[in-house]
Design a protein around this motif. Structure first.
Motif, mmCIF file in Angstrom:
data_model
loop_
_atom_site.group_PDB
_atom_site.id
_atom_site.type_symbol
_atom_site.label_atom_id
_atom_site.label_comp_id
_atom_site.label_asym_id
_atom_site.label_seq_id
_atom_site.Cartn_x
_atom_site.Cartn_y
_atom_site.Cartn_z
ATOM 1 N N LEU A 174 1.754 -7.790 -1.226
ATOM 2 C CA LEU A 174 1.637 -7.077 -0.058
ATOM 3 C C LEU A 174 3.148 -7.108 0.274
ATOM 4 C CD1 LEU A 174 -1.486 -7.173 2.153
ATOM 5 C CD2 LEU A 174 -0.520 -5.551 1.081
ATOM 6 N N ALA A 175 3.931 -7.991 -0.415
ATOM 7 C CA ALA A 175 5.342 -8.447 -0.559
ATOM 8 C C ALA A 175 6.035 -7.882 -0.668
ATOM 9 C CB ALA A 175 6.256 -9.990 -1.172
ATOM 10 N N TRP A 195 3.198 0.679 -2.974
ATOM 11 C CA TRP A 195 1.354 0.912 -1.649
ATOM 12 C C TRP A 195 1.611 2.442 -1.241
ATOM 13 C CZ3 TRP A 195 -2.744 -1.750 -2.585
ATOM 14 C CH2 TRP A 195 -2.565 -2.525 -3.385
ATOM 15 N N GLN A 196 2.405 2.874 -2.019
ATOM 16 C CA GLN A 196 2.431 4.269 -2.318
ATOM 17 C C GLN A 196 2.075 5.468 -3.301
ATOM 18 O OE1 GLN A 196 6.257 5.178 0.490
ATOM 19 N NE2 GLN A 196 5.936 4.001 1.847
ATOM 20 N N ASP A 197 2.267 6.521 -3.237
ATOM 21 C CA ASP A 197 1.896 7.725 -4.547
ATOM 22 C C ASP A 197 0.797 7.781 -4.372
ATOM 23 O OD1 ASP A 197 4.831 8.434 -4.717
ATOM 24 O OD2 ASP A 197 4.683 6.375 -5.177
ATOM 25 N N LEU A 198 -0.423 7.588 -2.946
ATOM 26 C CA LEU A 198 -1.768 7.519 -3.256
ATOM 27 C C LEU A 198 -2.435 9.161 -4.361
ATOM 28 C CD1 LEU A 198 -2.969 7.128 0.685
ATOM 29 C CD2 LEU A 198 -3.634 5.365 -1.808
ATOM 30 N N MET A 199 -3.819 8.088 -4.830
ATOM 31 C CA MET A 199 -4.109 9.508 -5.303
ATOM 32 C C MET A 199 -5.476 8.664 -5.437
ATOM 33 S SD MET A 199 -3.268 8.373 -9.537
ATOM 34 C CE MET A 199 -4.600 9.343 -10.336
ATOM 35 N N ARG A 200 -6.423 9.792 -5.706
ATOM 36 C CA ARG A 200 -7.980 9.178 -5.820
ATOM 37 C C ARG A 200 -8.049 9.208 -7.732
ATOM 38 N NH1 ARG A 200 -11.929 7.772 -2.977
ATOM 39 N NH2 ARG A 200 -14.504 8.710 -3.306
ATOM 40 N N ARG A 201 -9.094 8.365 -8.093
ATOM 41 C CA ARG A 201 -9.324 7.572 -9.550
ATOM 42 C C ARG A 201 -10.918 7.646 -9.140
ATOM 43 N NH1 ARG A 201 -6.925 7.337 -14.853
ATOM 44 N NH2 ARG A 201 -9.422 6.865 -15.658
ATOM 45 N N MET A 245 -7.125 1.455 2.726
ATOM 46 C CA MET A 245 -6.637 1.569 1.823
ATOM 47 C C MET A 245 -5.158 2.740 2.688
ATOM 48 S SD MET A 245 -6.019 0.461 -1.407
ATOM 49 C CE MET A 245 -4.608 2.272 -1.682
ATOM 50 N N PHE A 246 -5.873 3.595 3.186
ATOM 51 C CA PHE A 246 -5.525 4.483 4.059
ATOM 52 C C PHE A 246 -4.232 3.670 5.013
ATOM 53 C CE2 PHE A 246 -8.063 7.300 2.771
ATOM 54 C CZ PHE A 246 -7.350 8.377 1.981
ATOM 55 N N GLY A 247 -4.659 2.176 5.750
ATOM 56 C CA GLY A 247 -4.004 1.143 6.884
ATOM 57 C C GLY A 247 -2.917 1.380 5.820
ATOM 58 N N LEU A 248 -3.048 0.374 4.540
ATOM 59 C CA LEU A 248 -2.184 0.321 4.120
ATOM 60 C C LEU A 248 -0.900 0.712 3.867
ATOM 61 C CD1 LEU A 248 -0.553 -2.658 2.300
ATOM 62 C CD2 LEU A 248 -2.560 -1.995 1.067
ATOM 63 N N GLY A 258 11.981 1.410 7.810
ATOM 64 C CA GLY A 258 13.241 0.286 8.794
ATOM 65 C C GLY A 258 12.025 -0.196 10.134
ATOM 66 N N VAL A 259 11.325 0.521 10.184
ATOM 67 C CA VAL A 259 10.333 0.041 11.793
ATOM 68 C C VAL A 259 10.264 -1.778 11.313
ATOM 69 C CG1 VAL A 259 8.971 0.225 13.040
ATOM 70 C CG2 VAL A 259 9.611 2.414 11.995
ATOM 71 N N ILE A 260 9.684 -2.070 10.314
ATOM 72 C CA ILE A 260 9.803 -3.730 9.927
ATOM 73 C C ILE A 260 10.355 -3.698 8.508
ATOM 74 C CG2 ILE A 260 7.894 -3.492 11.767
ATOM 75 C CD1 ILE A 260 5.794 -3.499 9.409
ATOM 76 N N SER A 261 10.208 -5.621 8.798
ATOM 77 C CA SER A 261 11.255 -6.028 7.721
ATOM 78 C C SER A 261 10.127 -5.705 6.231
ATOM 79 C CB SER A 261 11.951 -7.109 7.717
ATOM 80 O OG SER A 261 10.570 -7.886 8.231
ATOM 81 N N SER A 262 9.475 -5.825 6.086
ATOM 82 C CA SER A 262 8.282 -6.574 5.562
ATOM 83 C C SER A 262 6.855 -6.855 6.574
ATOM 84 C CB SER A 262 8.219 -7.624 4.656
ATOM 85 O OG SER A 262 8.112 -9.119 5.340
ATOM 86 N N LEU A 263 5.229 -6.590 5.319
ATOM 87 C CA LEU A 263 4.490 -7.215 6.236
ATOM 88 C C LEU A 263 3.661 -8.483 5.626
ATOM 89 C CD1 LEU A 263 1.978 -4.196 4.527
ATOM 90 C CD2 LEU A 263 3.491 -4.077 6.756
ATOM 91 N N LYS A 264 4.594 -9.216 5.780
ATOM 92 C CA LYS A 264 4.501 -10.416 5.798
ATOM 93 C C LYS A 264 4.059 -11.774 6.808
ATOM 94 C CE LYS A 264 6.868 -14.930 3.357
ATOM 95 N NZ LYS A 264 5.413 -15.279 2.148
#
Length: 365
Positions: A174-175, A195-201, A245-248, A258-264
């Motif tokens: 998640l870093a 964690w972008q470019d979502l696709m269905r596999r 997945m959609f939440g992430l 830039g709303v938050i710096s990271s998900l750490k």
């Protein structure tokens, strides 16, 4: 007897490695970490030759302690490896011990080659990324490429069940959520975001369709070099529950904007939530490797390889390459010396055979 030191030996991956190696003939396995109580519990649980030791890998006397134990092999499982220095492998080289880690950090795994000369001088083998990536992924591509005259693209990925990985692993993956990194596409480096470019596999049953997204892994640097003149290398990963997945994916946009710096700072809460609800989700996970190119007859070709795991046995797979390589070193079956990412040292069969008895299935295509 040969001695194996497992750093983080009471963690998720460490326990599995200890349990697998503690019953090897003529091997002592030390369950090591800074918490002696947890090390003792893990050693008793594993049985065999497992022994607990309090050992701080970053202490000044770490090299001396390795020598006292007569260490043959060190297996480093104490991540996350993103941002770690090479203090531990350098100490192993100084102690004359082989080194194996399960690192998934792109810079860490790819940079291990800087220790090559030191490792050769001490006649040791220093291996980074002895895990699903790049050890298993490259072993699969190595096997598939015998069917090609040239490879044009490699598309691979992993989808887990609802059961979350350990905290350290989650910290690592998640870093880079929402952060930019480079991906080799159409013979050029292109920026993508974690964690972008979502696709269905689509995977074979019982996994079926899963959402996966772009992840920053060592293969993205290693494969364009290893499999030249490959034009595109992509890797995506995901978790079973679509809501997760959609939440992430949404959270990654908060980082990117830039709303938050990271998900750490979110990791502890996310891990607790995922652990709580894991029993309601899928126990199935999968890995895929798709290679496209020109076959030996000069025709366009596509080859697929799938590894399916049920009954929550998927989380065992990242440990397989380290166990397989350690066994080969214990039996003096590896002559290679130097420092390198874990590629070309193990076959697919070497790795998958570690999981005999688990609910695993390889599906070629």
């Amino acid at each position: 007897m040969k001695s194996v030191v497992v750093l983080g030996g009471y963690g998720n991956f460490g326990r599995r490695i200890v349990a697998a190696l503690a019953h090897e003939a003529d091997a002592r396995v030390f369950v090591c970490g800074r918490d002696l109580r947890q090390a003792t519990e893990a050693a008793e649980e594993s049985g065999g030759s497992a022994e607990p030791r309090r050992l701080d890998a970053h202490a000044a006397d770490f090299t001396a302690e390795l020598r006292k134990l007569g260490t043959t092999i060190v297996i480093h499982t104490a991540g996350p490896f993103q941002g770690q220095s090479y203090t531990v492998p350098r100490a192993c080289i100084a102690a004359g011990a082989h080194y194996i880690d399960l690192a998934d950090g792109r810079d860490y795994v790819c940079g291990i080659k800087t220790l090559d000369e030191e490792a050769k001088r001490s006649e040791t083998l220093v291996v980074s990324g002895a895990s699903s990536l790049p050890a298993l992924s490259s072993a699969v591509v190595d096997a598939l490429r015998t069917q090609f005259s040239s490879i044009e693209s490699i598309d691979h990925g992993i989808t887990s069940g609802a059961r979350p990985p350990g905290r350290a692993t989650m910290d690592g993956v998640l870093a880079y959520a929402g952060k930019p990194f480079k991906q080799w596409r159409d013979n050029e480096w292109h920026p993508v975001h974690g964690w972008q470019d979502l696709m269905r596999r689509r995977y074979p049953d019982p996994v079926s369709g899963r959402w996966i997204a772009s992840c920053d892994v060592p293969d993205l640097d290693l494969f364009p070099e290893r499999y030249r003149p490959v034009r595109t290398v992509q890797f995506r990963a995901g978790v079973g529950p679509a809501t997760s997945m959609f939440g992430l994916w949404l959270a990654s946009w908060l980082v990117r904007a830039g709303v938050i710096s990271s998900l750490k700072s979110w990791v502890p809460a996310l891990h607790r939530t995922a652990t709580t609800f894991a029993r309601f989700g899928s126990k199935c996970s999968a890995m895929h490797v798709t290679v496209r190119g020109v076959d030996l007859n000069g025709e366009p070709a596509v080859r697929n390889w799938f590894l399916l795991a049920d009954q929550d046995h998927g989380p065992f797979i990242p440990c397989f390459p380290a166990i397989a390589l350690a066994r080969k070193l214990l039996r003096d079956e590896v002559s290679e010396r130097g420092a390198m990412p874990c590629m070309g040292l193990l076959t697919v069969d070497d790795i998958i055979s570690v999981g005999d008895g688990l609910d695993l299935r390889v599906v070629p295509g």
